[in-house]
Design a protein around this motif. Structure first.
Motif, PDB file in Angstrom:
ATOM      1  N   GLY A 153       0.291  -5.583   4.339  1.00  0.00           N
ATOM      2  CA  GLY A 153       0.321  -5.470   3.116  1.00  0.00           C
ATOM      3  C   GLY A 153      -1.296  -5.290   2.579  1.00  0.00           C
ATOM      4  O   GLY A 153      -1.381  -5.381   1.588  1.00  0.00           O
ATOM      5  N   GLY A 154      -2.176  -5.330   3.777  1.00  0.00           N
ATOM      6  CA  GLY A 154      -3.553  -5.123   3.392  1.00  0.00           C
ATOM      7  C   GLY A 154      -4.435  -6.178   3.681  1.00  0.00           C
ATOM      8  O   GLY A 154      -5.545  -6.203   3.338  1.00  0.00           O
TER       9      GLY A 154
ATOM     10  N   CYS B 154       1.053  -1.179   0.028  1.00  0.00           N
ATOM     11  CA  CYS B 154      -0.047   0.069  -0.033  1.00  0.00           C
ATOM     12  C   CYS B 154       1.015   1.210   0.142  1.00  0.00           C
ATOM     13  O   CYS B 154       0.321   2.405   0.294  1.00  0.00           O
TER      14      CYS B 154
ATOM     15  N   THR C 264      -9.525   7.519   3.683  1.00  0.00           N
ATOM     16  CA  THR C 264     -10.234   8.786   4.038  1.00  0.00           C
ATOM     17  C   THR C 264     -10.835   9.256   2.516  1.00  0.00           C
ATOM     18  O   THR C 264     -10.650   8.857   1.525  1.00  0.00           O
TER      19      THR C 264
ATOM     20  N   ALA D 255      -6.471   4.571   7.399  1.00  0.00           N
ATOM     21  CA  ALA D 255      -6.812   2.997   7.425  1.00  0.00           C
ATOM     22  C   ALA D 255      -5.269   2.051   7.689  1.00  0.00           C
ATOM     23  O   ALA D 255      -5.258   1.172   8.516  1.00  0.00           O
TER      24      ALA D 255
ATOM     25  N   ASP E 153      -4.638   2.397  11.588  1.00  0.00           N
ATOM     26  CA  ASP E 153      -5.415   1.323  12.241  1.00  0.00           C
ATOM     27  C   ASP E 153      -4.409   0.348  13.083  1.00  0.00           C
ATOM     28  O   ASP E 153      -4.825   0.059  14.463  1.00  0.00           O
TER      29      ASP E 153
ATOM     30  N   LYS F 226      -7.530  -1.100  -5.890  1.00  0.00           N
ATOM     31  CA  LYS F 226      -5.929  -1.505  -5.768  1.00  0.00           C
ATOM     32  C   LYS F 226      -5.077  -2.165  -7.070  1.00  0.00           C
ATOM     33  O   LYS F 226      -3.917  -2.207  -7.198  1.00  0.00           O
TER      34      LYS F 226
ATOM     35  N   PRO G 197     -15.205   5.843   4.565  1.00  0.00           N
ATOM     36  CA  PRO G 197     -13.932   5.588   3.941  1.00  0.00           C
ATOM     37  C   PRO G 197     -13.523   3.797   4.155  1.00  0.00           C
ATOM     38  O   PRO G 197     -13.820   3.220   5.088  1.00  0.00           O
ATOM     39  N   ALA G 198     -13.237   3.475   3.083  1.00  0.00           N
ATOM     40  CA  ALA G 198     -12.778   2.036   2.750  1.00  0.00           C
ATOM     41  C   ALA G 198     -11.500   1.628   3.544  1.00  0.00           C
ATOM     42  O   ALA G 198     -10.699   2.582   3.865  1.00  0.00           O
ATOM     43  N   LYS G 199     -11.467   0.601   3.950  1.00  0.00           N
ATOM     44  CA  LYS G 199     -10.373   0.126   4.838  1.00  0.00           C
ATOM     45  C   LYS G 199      -9.399  -0.740   4.079  1.00  0.00           C
ATOM     46  O   LYS G 199      -9.621  -1.057   3.171  1.00  0.00           O
ATOM     47  N   CYS G 200      -8.080  -0.817   4.649  1.00  0.00           N
ATOM     48  CA  CYS G 200      -7.103  -1.330   3.603  1.00  0.00           C
ATOM     49  C   CYS G 200      -7.108  -2.855   3.852  1.00  0.00           C
ATOM     50  O   CYS G 200      -6.556  -3.739   4.466  1.00  0.00           O
ATOM     51  N   LYS G 201      -8.315  -3.427   3.165  1.00  0.00           N
ATOM     52  CA  LYS G 201      -8.631  -4.684   3.016  1.00  0.00           C
ATOM     53  C   LYS G 201      -8.977  -5.190   1.820  1.00  0.00           C
ATOM     54  O   LYS G 201      -9.607  -4.453   0.826  1.00  0.00           O
TER      55      LYS G 201
ATOM     56  N   LYS H  16      -8.850  -5.515  -7.739  1.00  0.00           N
ATOM     57  CA  LYS H  16      -9.919  -4.819  -6.913  1.00  0.00           C
ATOM     58  C   LYS H  16      -9.807  -3.408  -7.649  1.00  0.00           C
ATOM     59  O   LYS H  16      -8.572  -3.092  -7.907  1.00  0.00           O
TER      60      LYS H  16
ATOM     61  N   TRP I  49      -9.151   5.618  -2.884  1.00  0.00           N
ATOM     62  CA  TRP I  49     -10.166   4.604  -2.605  1.00  0.00           C
ATOM     63  C   TRP I  49     -11.410   4.985  -2.655  1.00  0.00           C
ATOM     64  O   TRP I  49     -12.545   4.204  -2.771  1.00  0.00           O
TER      65      TRP I  49
END
Lengths: 200, 535, 114
Positions: B201-202, B111, B424, B121, B124, B347, C110-114, B344, B429
């Protein structure tokens, strides 16, 4: 014709044990080098090491035997008839000439053999054995070794000498056929006895 | 009969036999006088768990914020704050090079950047309630009941403010759940650590290949140390922790310095981060294998593959991100893989692999790291990070790494890799606008953006050290000692069976063939001539 | 003239107030909805009707339009315990709908890092 005990029991044992060892070392050695797969890498390494150490023991005994029996004198080189012997193998042998040198119990080797075997014993066996030991105990000896003597250098030199051994082996096996008859020399090395012409 | 020669031959034979036997028995040489493992010490977590936190009144408050909760913890655990603020879990910055760290200019090829706290994100995983603002969230590492504490505190507080009967009833339930989680604490367990470190890495298994949720209740076949059927370790068993400073690799610092490379047999207070700490430097029964360990890291043979259970990400292409279906972003999951997407919109395109054979390189524990301000040179490979080591150097060994390739954005004018803002409401995203994402992202880390960008392939490597398999699953000789074996690309090491000098081998084979040809011709000539003579 | 402006502005005020009241009634309380939704999953688990304490569907499992359709038809067969859903009153349904709608896959959250 006279039947003579040419090779004592120890000599015959020594010869065939060493022959077996060299052939086994060559095969397993080239397998370790990656030329082919026969025993499997780990088994090849094991066989190679055990055979190598065994051969060193054998050679120590052979040296002892040579000195105690005085047989070492057989290897003292001579230039007498050396050229004749070379010429015989190059020309005479094709014409059916007689061997230029006489063979008996005290002169088993012709001048060319004396020279070749002496060279073998002085310039081929010792470095190959030393290289083998360096290879085997490399990680124990490394702190004492000069920097240029890496495992790669040791391994490549060991392989170079192995090729020379293989080269010798081919010639040696072929040369056994150059006796009175094709099998005379091999038979002598098995039974120990050889029929020699009366010395005139 | 020559009696003397028989005697000599028998002596010789028996001596050869002695030599053979001594060679064969060499194998159990040191097991007799050296313990194979350092003796086990008592487990830490059980000692700590004796304090019953549910008895403490201060924890029964109706906390209105995470900070309030942490302040309650700190009334007893008084010196923890100072320790924590020094730790990398808080600073996200290298101690030796301030440019390195997730909160600094470090970038990766997943990321890409955490944007100094702007990318929520990524944050987190920071141990604070709100990044580096305010207090540490102790529960993240110490609560044995994981939940979303922030959400619980916010919702309970909001519902208490609403004040109607139903809201109060629900708030009380939330408070109870929160309290249970707050008082059920102890030394971190694998789920605490894994909550962040398994999802690097997500997502699960994405970044490392040797760290993922499969390690929770893992079988002994996959990890002898962490498995309940094996040693049943906690993470701290190797990641020795003193005053909240946790042993492990930190950017370009080795996991431990050479002076720490000692076993617990030598020093029972030594950090346990190295294999040798417990296993000693001569852990095998066979000398040859101990010799190998002088050049080759334990992990090389004992972790034969990465990602044995869940597929890990090996390739990522950001340049395809942003495609829409019916005007909306979408995801395409790959069948048969554990929740892994091949594409995705947010991404781009992914390649996932199971049972990955690692890359092998010389490694002394250090890494080179690229930062967002380092220039890239056109036509030259871009190494985001790379293991450092000197062939046969004192602390260098050949070790396994996970290799990751990514097509990621760079500034075509400034020639630097770009750090986009991803999460955000203004991030890529949500808005799917690269220009905006780069402008905001670069601003967050204090670096310029020219306005022009393109994508370029980069490489990164991650060390492999977890998921140590049982001894019988270690690599065997022929995995490396064969043509094009596993270590074929490692420089400056001679691998018998693979790294022979090609010219020497060709010369030698030709020599032997020429000899055979020579004697064959000689023999043929003799045969023909003798026939002639007789004929 | 003055009169018209007064009447118009009064009308605007009345309409907008009515609209906001109407809108509030339709929105529901997402927070209550969240815990009601989670509570249903827990109850189903306790009763042995499902294998997990957690709801089988996340808000982000569907888009806003998909949630809307589901609640319009009142087709709850996709949830782990559809019979329990029939017992819910309109207010609870509205709260749950508000929660699912707020965090749906295409929501601006907000979208999460997933």
């Amino acid at each position: 014709m006279q039947r003579v005990l040419m090779y004592t029991r120890f000599e015959r044992f020594w010869h065939w044990a060493q022959a077996f060892a060299i052939i086994l070392l060559t095969i397993t050695g080239f397998e370790v080098r990656g030329f082919f797969s026969l025993f499997g890498f780990d088994q090849a390494v094991r066989i190679h090491e055990i055979t190598g150490i065994s051969m060193i023991v054998l050679i120590v005994f052979a040296i002892f035997w040579h000195f105690t029996t005085g047989e070492w004198k057989q290897y003292v080189p001579t230039h007498k008839k050396l050229i004749d012997q070379v010429l015989y193998y190059m020309i005479g042998i094709f014409k059916g000439d007689k061997h230029p040198t006489h063979k008996d119990r005290n002169t088993k080797l012709n001048p060319l053999q004396r020279l070749v075997y002496l060279a073998l014993k002085l310039t081929l066996f010792p470095p190959q054995i030393v290289l083998g030991l360096l290879y085997m105990f490399y990680y124990d000896l490394r702190p004492m070794l000069p920097e240029f003597l890496t495992l790669e250098v040791i391994a490549n030199l060991h392989v170079l000498f192995a090729f020379i051994f293989a080269h010798f082996l081919v010639i040696h096996v072929y040369m056994t056929t150059t006796g009175e008859t094709i099998t005379t020399n091999v038979k002598a090395m098995i039974t120990g006895y050889e029929d020699l012409e009366e010395h005139s | 009969m020559n009696f003397k020669s028989i005697k000599t031959a028998i002596t010789c034979l028996s001596l050869m036999a002695v030599a053979v036997v001594s060679m064969a028995s060499e194998h159990d040489e040191h097991s007799s006088h050296e313990a194979k493992y350092a003796p086990a010490t008592k487990k830490h977590s059980k000692i700590l768990a004796k304090v019953d936190h549910s008895q403490f009144k201060i924890l029964k408050q109706k906390f209105k914020s995470g900070d309030e909760l942490t302040k309650a913890c700190l009334t007893c655990h008084t010196n923890v704050n100072d320790d924590m603020h020094k730790s990398m879990h808080w600073t996200w910055q290298s101690k030796t090079n301030p440019d390195l760290g997730k909160d600094s200019l470090t970038i990766n090829n997943y990321c890409i950047s955490a944007g100094s706290g702007t990318d929520k994100a990524c944050y987190d995983c920071h141990i604070g309630w709100d990044g580096k603002n305010g207090e540490i969230n102790c529960l993240k590492c110490h609560s044995q009941t994981l939940m979303n504490w922030q959400e619980a505190i916010d919702d309970a507080t909001a519902m208490e403010e609403e004040g109607d009967e139903e809201s109060l009833e629900m708030a009380a339930e939330v408070r109870e759940e929160l309290h249970d989680s707050v008082v059920n604490i102890g030394a971190p367990n694998i789920e605490n650590c894994g909550d962040c470190h398994f999802n690097g890495g997500g997502g699960d298994a994405t970044k490392h290949g040797d760290l993922d949720t499969s390690l929770i209740n893992v079988s002994k076949e996959v990890d002898v140390h962490m498995s309940p059927d094996g040693q049943d370790f906690t993470c701290q068993r190797c990641h020795t922790t003193v005053d909240h400073q946790i042993a492990g690799r930190k950017y370009n610092d080795p996991a431990s310095l050479p002076k720490d490379h000692k076993s617990l047999i030598e020093d029972d207070h030594a950090s346990k981060i190295n294999c040798i700490s417990c296993h000693s430097e001569r852990p095998h029964d066979i000398k040859r294998l101990d010799d190998h360990a002088k050049t080759i890291a334990c992990q090389t043979c004992h972790i034969p593959s990465l990602a044995p259970i869940y597929a890990t990400n090996t390739k990522w292409d950001w340049s395809t991100a942003g495609k829409m279906k019916d005007g909306k972003p979408y995801k395409e999951y790959i069948k048969g893989l554990h929740h892994k997407a091949g594409y995705k919109s947010i991404k781009g395109t992914f390649t996932w692999k199971k049972d990955v054979i690692p890359d092998y390189m010389w490694y002394d524990g250090r890494f080179s790291n690229m930062t967002a301000k380092d220039k890239i040179v056109p036509g030259q490979p871009i190494y985001i990070n790379r293991p450092l080591g000197t062939p046969h150097g004192k602390n260098s060994k050949i070790a396994p790494f996970k290799h990751h390739r990514t097509n990621q954005p760079y500034d075509t004018v400034n020639m630097t890799l770009l750090a986009p803002l991803l999460s955000t409401p203004e991030g890529y995203w949500t808005k799917f606008d690269w220009q905006k994402a780069f402008t905001l992202g670069q601003k967050s880390i204090g670096l310029p953006y020219s306005g022009k960008f393109d994508f370029t392939w980069t490489d990164s490597w991650y060390p492999t050290t977890h998921m140590v398999r049982p001894a019988d699953q270690a690599l065997s000789c022929i995995d490396c000692h064969a043509k094009d074996g596993r270590l074929t690309n490692v420089s400056d090491v001679y691998i018998p069976g693979d790294h022979g000098n090609k010219y020497l081998d060709i010369f030698g084979i030709l020599l032997v063939l020429a000899t055979i040809l020579g004697v064959a011709l000689h023999g043929l000539m003799r045969f023909i001539m003798s026939k002639k003579r007789k004929g | 003239m003055k009169k018209i402006v007064t009447i118009l502005s009064l009308l605007v005020f009345v309409v907008s107030t009515m609209a906001s009241v109407f809108a509030m009634e339709n929105t529901g309380n997402y927070r209550k909805g969240k815990y009601k939704y989670r509570g249903m999953a827990k109850a189903a688990f306790k009763a042995g009707k499902s294998e997990s304490k957690k709801p089988n569907l996340d808000p982000s499992s569907k888009t806003r339009a998909q949630w809307e359709r589901l609640f319009d038809k009142k087709d709850f067969s996709e949830f782990s315990c559809p019979e329990d859903w029939k017992k819910l009153d309109e207010k609870d349904l509205l709260n749950i709908y508000a929660y699912l709608y707020k965090y749906a896959a295409d929501s601006p959250t907000p979208a999460k890092c997933k």
